[in-house]
Design an enzyme around this catalytic site. Sequence first.
Site, PDB file in Angstrom:
ATOM      1  N   GLY A 148      -7.237   7.632  14.383  1.00  0.00           N
ATOM      2  CA  GLY A 148      -7.258   9.340  14.663  1.00  0.00           C
ATOM      3  C   GLY A 148      -5.938   9.854  15.388  1.00  0.00           C
TER       4      GLY A 148
ATOM      5  N   CYS B  89      -8.011   1.051  14.607  1.00  0.00           N
ATOM      6  CA  CYS B  89      -6.468   1.446  15.183  1.00  0.00           C
ATOM      7  C   CYS B  89      -7.341   3.162  16.478  1.00  0.00           C
ATOM      8  CB  CYS B  89      -6.269   2.497  13.869  1.00  0.00           C
ATOM      9  SG  CYS B  89      -4.461   3.211  14.919  1.00  0.00           S
ATOM     10  N   TYR B  90      -7.351   3.869  16.325  1.00  0.00           N
ATOM     11  CA  TYR B  90      -7.757   4.566  17.407  1.00  0.00           C
ATOM     12  C   TYR B  90      -9.006   4.555  17.963  1.00  0.00           C
ATOM     13  CZ  TYR B  90      -9.212   8.768  20.372  1.00  0.00           C
ATOM     14  OH  TYR B  90      -9.426   9.689  21.626  1.00  0.00           O
TER      15      TYR B  90
ATOM     16  N   HIS C 212      -4.865  -0.984   9.901  1.00  0.00           N
ATOM     17  CA  HIS C 212      -6.456   0.102   8.981  1.00  0.00           C
ATOM     18  C   HIS C 212      -6.440  -1.414   7.775  1.00  0.00           C
ATOM     19  CE1 HIS C 212      -5.598   4.051  10.867  1.00  0.00           C
ATOM     20  NE2 HIS C 212      -4.415   3.336  10.805  1.00  0.00           N
TER      21      HIS C 212
ATOM     22  N   GLU D 141      -8.586  -0.158   5.427  1.00  0.00           N
ATOM     23  CA  GLU D 141      -9.077   0.187   4.724  1.00  0.00           C
ATOM     24  C   GLU D 141      -8.277   1.001   3.182  1.00  0.00           C
ATOM     25  OE1 GLU D 141      -9.539   1.069   7.536  1.00  0.00           O
ATOM     26  OE2 GLU D 141      -8.322   3.091   7.837  1.00  0.00           O
TER      27      GLU D 141
ATOM     28  N   ASP E 148     -18.077  17.296 -13.086  1.00  0.00           N
ATOM     29  CA  ASP E 148     -18.923  17.090 -12.470  1.00  0.00           C
ATOM     30  C   ASP E 148     -20.852  18.319 -12.511  1.00  0.00           C
ATOM     31  OD1 ASP E 148     -17.155  16.250 -10.687  1.00  0.00           O
ATOM     32  OD2 ASP E 148     -16.191  18.174  -9.599  1.00  0.00           O
TER      33      ASP E 148
ATOM     34  N   LYS F  13     -16.335  11.009  -6.182  1.00  0.00           N
ATOM     35  CA  LYS F  13     -16.139  11.700  -8.040  1.00  0.00           C
ATOM     36  C   LYS F  13     -15.560  10.287  -8.469  1.00  0.00           C
ATOM     37  CE  LYS F  13     -14.234  14.340 -11.043  1.00  0.00           C
ATOM     38  NZ  LYS F  13     -14.318  15.730 -11.156  1.00  0.00           N
TER      39      LYS F  13
END
Length: 519
Positions: free
Chosen positions: A57, A84-85, A174, A176, A232, A374
Amino acid sequence: MTATDRILIIDFGSQVTQLIARRVREIGVYCEVHPFNKVTEASIKAFGPKGVILSGGPASVLTADTPKAPDALFTMGLPVLGICYGQQTMVAQLGGKVETSDHREFGRAFVDISADCALFDGPWKKGEREQVWMSHGDRVVVLPHGFKVVGTSEGAPFAAIADDDRRLYAVQFHPEVVHTPHGSALYRKFVRDICGCSGDWTMAAFKKEAIEKVRAQVGKGRVICGLSGGVDSAVVAALIHEAIGEQLTCVLVDHGLMRAGETEQVVKVFRDRFNVRLIARDASDLFLGKLAGETDPEKKRKTIGAAFIDVFEEEAKKIGGADFLAQGTLYPDVIESVSFAGGPSVTIKSHHNVGGLPARMNMKLVEPLRELFKDEVRLLGKELGLPDEMVGRHPFPGPGLAIRIPGQEITRERLDILRKADTIYLEEIRKAGLYDVIWQAFTVLLPVRTVGVMGDSRSYDYACALRAVTSTDGMTADFYHFDMEFLGRVANRIVNEVRGINRVTYDVTSKPPGTIEWE
Ligand code: XMP
């Protein structure tokens, strides 16, 4: 969902929090992102996670009123991974110390794994050096009691820390993002081995549960669903149909602004193959009538949006109305994103072509894709037996081809010319095997006529532009770098095969500063 194994991600406002969720789900574990200011000890217990991840963050733990996890989180016996944060707040909340570093680290860095711990007991292990992505100003300087350093980098001597006894782990980088090439392995270690999640979150399992949920929500009620041909709405319709069969009616409003063969394909798949009750209303005269003489982009959009709601409502009334309206709202639309200032403001994107209808017609919403990204929707579509070309389709805007005839009145003749050129372009893209690497590709009919020579005669016809972009979310985009031979081939075919076009250009504008569509 009632998936037993679930991970809670507490969001502190990082731009990449959603990526954590995607990594965890890719490992076959269900997870949800909850904003830090909505998480309490009671809400954690109610959610029942097997582990918790604290996101990064933009805030600093050194300022007053800094965002925090509930203090109780660290004594609930749950494994926690801070990113991280998330690392900094974990350290600060448990009695360690964080400082602003004069050695800020942004971008690629290398972490040396210096000690064993349960997190580094696999692909990441002692003695190895891993490439990671760092993005921080503050850094940990004193560890809380019980922690040890397990990884260091040049700018972060506490790049990875662990307390195996309490199963608390934290990293400064990070894992991710793709720039941490082996980041997924770290998440796998955490959620599968440390938290003990079984990894049985599959689309087949999701489908089964989602069907049960729709049945429970709808009961004997009637559901109406707008079908546009997009991924969708197609997946929503197929899922709800599998759940409640004839209680579902789909309405396809053909505004006459679809691409070649699109409406026919939807009718073929849904009515003929799935046997769905489908009303396909050809409203092209009505829409083109309302658009007559209109050249302003915003007015075109508003006219189309309003007419769409009118026609949809009319058709819904003809069948005696419905109790529920089905919508293809996705997870990124419903995540309550924490604002960048770290404050409690909340943004939820409103969705869709049929906005305003539920209230006007007094309908409740059924949104079975609210928990999916998605790419997961595409997987679900496949699971439901939808054809590949439908689930893999490029996005197509609600106002359709009307916004691809910029600065001109929309007429049937222009729509026909545009459709033919667009069909050739997409055909060549598919033939070249490029359809799936391109986010969106289409043709634009330009409001300019140019002189050409065909055979021995002079031509004076339209110019068109080809557009193709790569993107991950449509928010930013780069133009696709075709080779010239490909472009030449497409131009040649369009000019030869489409009466009315004698010149082809390629749009090399990125977004920003351009937008994807021309209007
Ligand atoms: P822009 O042109 O804003 O487009 O870069 C970003 C993405 O949104 C689609 N788009 C729309 N979709 N209704 C829609 O449903 C609209 O009015 C609309 N305008 C743009 C566009 O095709 C691209 O995928």
